[in-house]
Design a protein around this motif. Structure first.
Motif, PDB file in Angstrom:
ATOM      1  N   ASN A   7      68.256  -8.933  24.094  1.00 40.77           N
ATOM      2  CA  ASN A   7      69.492  -8.200  24.343  1.00 40.77           C
ATOM      3  C   ASN A   7      69.329  -6.691  24.178  1.00 40.77           C
ATOM      4  O   ASN A   7      68.685  -6.215  23.241  1.00 40.77           O
ATOM      5  CB  ASN A   7      70.587  -8.695  23.395  1.00 40.77           C
ATOM      6  CG  ASN A   7      70.954 -10.142  23.657  1.00 40.77           C
ATOM      7  OD1 ASN A   7      71.021 -10.574  24.804  1.00 40.77           O
ATOM      8  ND2 ASN A   7      71.191 -10.904  22.600  1.00 40.77           N
ATOM      9  N   PHE A   8      69.942  -5.959  25.094  1.00 43.15           N
ATOM     10  CA  PHE A   8      70.017  -4.507  25.062  1.00 43.15           C
ATOM     11  C   PHE A   8      71.495  -4.130  25.113  1.00 43.15           C
ATOM     12  O   PHE A   8      72.197  -4.509  26.057  1.00 43.15           O
ATOM     13  CB  PHE A   8      69.279  -3.902  26.263  1.00 43.15           C
ATOM     14  CG  PHE A   8      67.819  -4.251  26.321  1.00 43.15           C
ATOM     15  CD1 PHE A   8      66.867  -3.358  25.863  1.00 43.15           C
ATOM     16  CD2 PHE A   8      67.399  -5.480  26.821  1.00 43.15           C
ATOM     17  CE1 PHE A   8      65.514  -3.670  25.917  1.00 43.15           C
ATOM     18  CE2 PHE A   8      66.052  -5.806  26.874  1.00 43.15           C
ATOM     19  CZ  PHE A   8      65.103  -4.906  26.415  1.00 43.15           C
ATOM     20  N   HIS A  94      65.767 -10.729  29.897  1.00 45.22           N
ATOM     21  CA  HIS A  94      66.338  -9.525  29.299  1.00 45.22           C
ATOM     22  C   HIS A  94      67.758  -9.328  29.832  1.00 45.22           C
ATOM     23  O   HIS A  94      67.980  -9.386  31.046  1.00 45.22           O
ATOM     24  CB  HIS A  94      65.481  -8.304  29.601  1.00 45.22           C
ATOM     25  CG  HIS A  94      64.223  -8.244  28.787  1.00 45.22           C
ATOM     26  ND1 HIS A  94      63.294  -7.228  28.900  1.00 45.22           N
ATOM     27  CD2 HIS A  94      63.740  -9.078  27.831  1.00 45.22           C
ATOM     28  CE1 HIS A  94      62.302  -7.447  28.051  1.00 45.22           C
ATOM     29  NE2 HIS A  94      62.548  -8.562  27.405  1.00 45.22           N
ATOM     30  N   MET A  96      71.575  -7.109  29.543  1.00 45.67           N
ATOM     31  CA  MET A  96      72.275  -5.894  29.133  1.00 45.67           C
ATOM     32  C   MET A  96      73.687  -6.281  28.705  1.00 45.67           C
ATOM     33  O   MET A  96      74.513  -6.681  29.532  1.00 45.67           O
ATOM     34  CB  MET A  96      72.282  -4.870  30.267  1.00 45.67           C
ATOM     35  CG  MET A  96      70.880  -4.563  30.794  1.00 45.67           C
ATOM     36  SD  MET A  96      70.800  -3.150  31.910  1.00 45.67           S
ATOM     37  CE  MET A  96      70.905  -1.794  30.727  1.00 45.67           C
ATOM     38  N   VAL A 171      65.265  -2.230  31.950  1.00 43.93           N
ATOM     39  CA  VAL A 171      64.915  -2.752  30.615  1.00 43.93           C
ATOM     40  C   VAL A 171      63.832  -3.824  30.704  1.00 43.93           C
ATOM     41  O   VAL A 171      63.490  -4.446  29.701  1.00 43.93           O
ATOM     42  CB  VAL A 171      66.152  -3.322  29.880  1.00 43.93           C
ATOM     43  CG1 VAL A 171      67.193  -2.230  29.664  1.00 43.93           C
ATOM     44  CG2 VAL A 171      66.759  -4.505  30.630  1.00 43.93           C
ATOM     45  N   PRO A 176      63.494  -5.587  23.287  1.00 35.88           N
ATOM     46  CA  PRO A 176      64.922  -5.840  23.021  1.00 35.88           C
ATOM     47  C   PRO A 176      65.336  -5.435  21.609  1.00 35.88           C
ATOM     48  O   PRO A 176      64.516  -5.424  20.680  1.00 35.88           O
ATOM     49  CB  PRO A 176      65.049  -7.359  23.213  1.00 35.88           C
ATOM     50  CG  PRO A 176      63.848  -7.769  23.990  1.00 35.88           C
ATOM     51  CD  PRO A 176      62.766  -6.820  23.616  1.00 35.88           C
ATOM     52  N   GLU A 177      66.623  -5.146  21.480  1.00 37.21           N
ATOM     53  CA  GLU A 177      67.168  -4.837  20.155  1.00 37.21           C
ATOM     54  C   GLU A 177      67.259  -6.081  19.285  1.00 37.21           C
ATOM     55  O   GLU A 177      67.107  -6.025  18.081  1.00 37.21           O
ATOM     56  CB  GLU A 177      68.542  -4.174  20.307  1.00 37.21           C
ATOM     57  CG  GLU A 177      68.475  -2.835  21.033  1.00 37.21           C
ATOM     58  CD  GLU A 177      69.851  -2.266  21.310  1.00 37.21           C
ATOM     59  OE1 GLU A 177      70.671  -2.190  20.367  1.00 37.21           O
ATOM     60  OE2 GLU A 177      70.118  -1.895  22.474  1.00 37.21           O
TER      61      GLU A 177
END
Length: 441
Positions: A7-8, A94, A96, A171, A176-177
């Motif tokens: 996740n971003f 990935h 957003m 991304v 990722p965060e």
């Protein structure tokens, strides 16, 4: 299957020189993105906008919503639809978060299209009023369906699906965060402690009523009107196997964004191994003829029983005719000993006094209501309108009308509107987003 979603978190969106993501800010090169969209020669007009929560912006007619995502291994985001037909539900993806791509018609709407307000009283009626949104406002050369009540909207919707993947490419190679992991073992080879828990299936009933192709929900690019209920891994749903159809009164719709993030599936995952043994998803459909409805209910009940399900959660996209599928499936499950909970909206009329579902049964004694599609809503004029507000005021638009002898037109001269909840884009949020509750008087 094991699916990892990195996740971003998007805190802001701006237009700039290049497509990029840094420190929570998504930058989009507007002209390059529009050039990509115009590669489809069916698109005759197109523009991009950025809208954020709290802005006094109204959008209409809204046709689709997609979460920007990309696969680092270069597989297509929606296999069998946009991309090679391969297995979904495994590997790395990935995503957003806190944002979406919205597709809005430049001119024409039908009853599958809706309204989103980003600020004021109307903001609370849809999930998308809370997100940072990249908005594609476009028109096509599909003149044959402009004046039709039902529109395939293929060029517009496909443009949105492609744009979501195009944007998320920024991304693709980033870290990722955080990462969500979704993994379910083979149903018959689970830990004995998990197998002691009540076994639960999730039954989804996407809109698939039209026999003419091009309107219904797709699974791996295949029109679901052709299928009978089948077992799917929940990861497939979360990973792009399903694409929203264009057919359905709009507050009842499940957008592609809803499939990508389905809260009901995530909630069942969260309880797996704690309070339940989550078996998976029985993907059903909605039909028109009675024998088709009965056949689907038989398949669902047989699958649930054969899997050893103790309980089921059944979610319906739509209302009216589909209520017969919903109730029939519910009753069939109860008849084979599977305790069932239903999730649906209601159509109780503007005064709230009508029968909530077209058909009812005393065995349907545990239903979660997501609100009344016919409830009247009045909203003030907004500073900015994207699309064409007059679309709401055409007869055939879900929840809106050209004129009413008591209420007047849906779109008033000052830009304020009156309509039924039916017009709020994906407003009933049956997939698990709904904040609505019932009150007794």
């Amino acid at each position: 299957m094991r699916l990892e979603i990195g996740n971003f978190y998007v805190k802001d969106i701006v237009f700039g020189e290049e497509l990029a993501f840094s420190k929570g800010t998504l930058t989009v090169n507007k002209e390059e993105a529009l050039a990509f969209i115009r590669e489809d020669d069916r698109i005759t007009e197109a523009d991009l906008y950025i809208v954020k929560p709290g802005e006094m912006v109204r959008m209409c007619p809204v046709k689709e919503a997609i979460e920007p995502r990309v696969r680092p291994d270069n597989r297509g985001l929606f296999p069998g639809y946009e991309g090679e037909l391969v297995q979904a539900g495994e590997g790395t993806l990935h995503a957003m978060k806190n944002c979406s791509v919205l597709v809005v018609g430049k001119h024409w709407g039908g009853f599958q299209d809706g309204v989103i307000d980003m600020g004021g009283e109307g903001q609370k009626y849809t999930l998308f009023g809370e997100l940072n949104n990249i908005v594609l406002v476009a028109d096509t050369n599909e003149d044959f369906e402009k004046h039709e009540q039902q529109k395939k909207n293929d060029a517009l919707r496909r443009a949105g699906h492609k744009l979501a993947e195009y944007i998320a490419n920024c991304v693709k190679d980033l870290v990722p965060e955080d990462t969500e992991v979704f993994e379910l073992e083979s149903i018959i080879k689970r830990d004995p402690e998990v197998e002691k828990l009540p076994s639960v299936v999730y039954v989804m009933q996407p809109q698939t009523q039209l026999e003419q192709m091009g309107y219904n929900t797709l699974v791996y690019g295949w029109d679901m009107n052709h299928m009978v209920p089948t077992l799917m891994h929940p990861n497939e749903v979360l990973d792009g196997a399903l694409v929203s159809g264009s057919f359905m009164p709009v507050s009842s719709k499940w957008s592609t964004y809803d499939y990508q993030n389905c809260p009901n599936i995530k909630a069942l995952y969260n309880e797996h191994g704690k309070t339940i043994n989550f078996l998976g998803v029985i993907m059903s459909n909605l039909n028109v003829a009675l024998d088709q409805k009965e056949r689907a209910a038989i398949f669902v009940a047989q699958l649930a029983k054969s899997l050893g399900a103790d309980g089921a959660v059944v979610a319906e996209e739509g209302y009216g005719n589909p209520d017969a599928d919903f109730v029939g499936c519910y009753v069939a499950l109860e008849d084979v000993g599977v305790k069932t909970v239903g999730i649906t909206n209601e159509c109780t009329g503007r005064d709230g006094q009508s029968q909530p579902l077209v058909t009812l049964d005393e065995k349907c004694d545990a239903i979660v209501s997501c609100g009344n599609v016919s409830e009247l809503i009045e909203l003030p004029a907004m500073d900015v309108v994207l699309g064409e507000l007059e679309a709401l005021g055409r007869d055939g638009f879900a929840g809106g009308w050209a004129d009413d002898e008591l209420l007047g037109p849906s779109v008033r001269p000052d830009g304020s509107i009156i309509m039924e909840n039916n017009s709020m884009f994906c407003g009933d949020q049956v997939c698990g987003w709904s904040p609505k509750t019932m009150k007794e008087f």
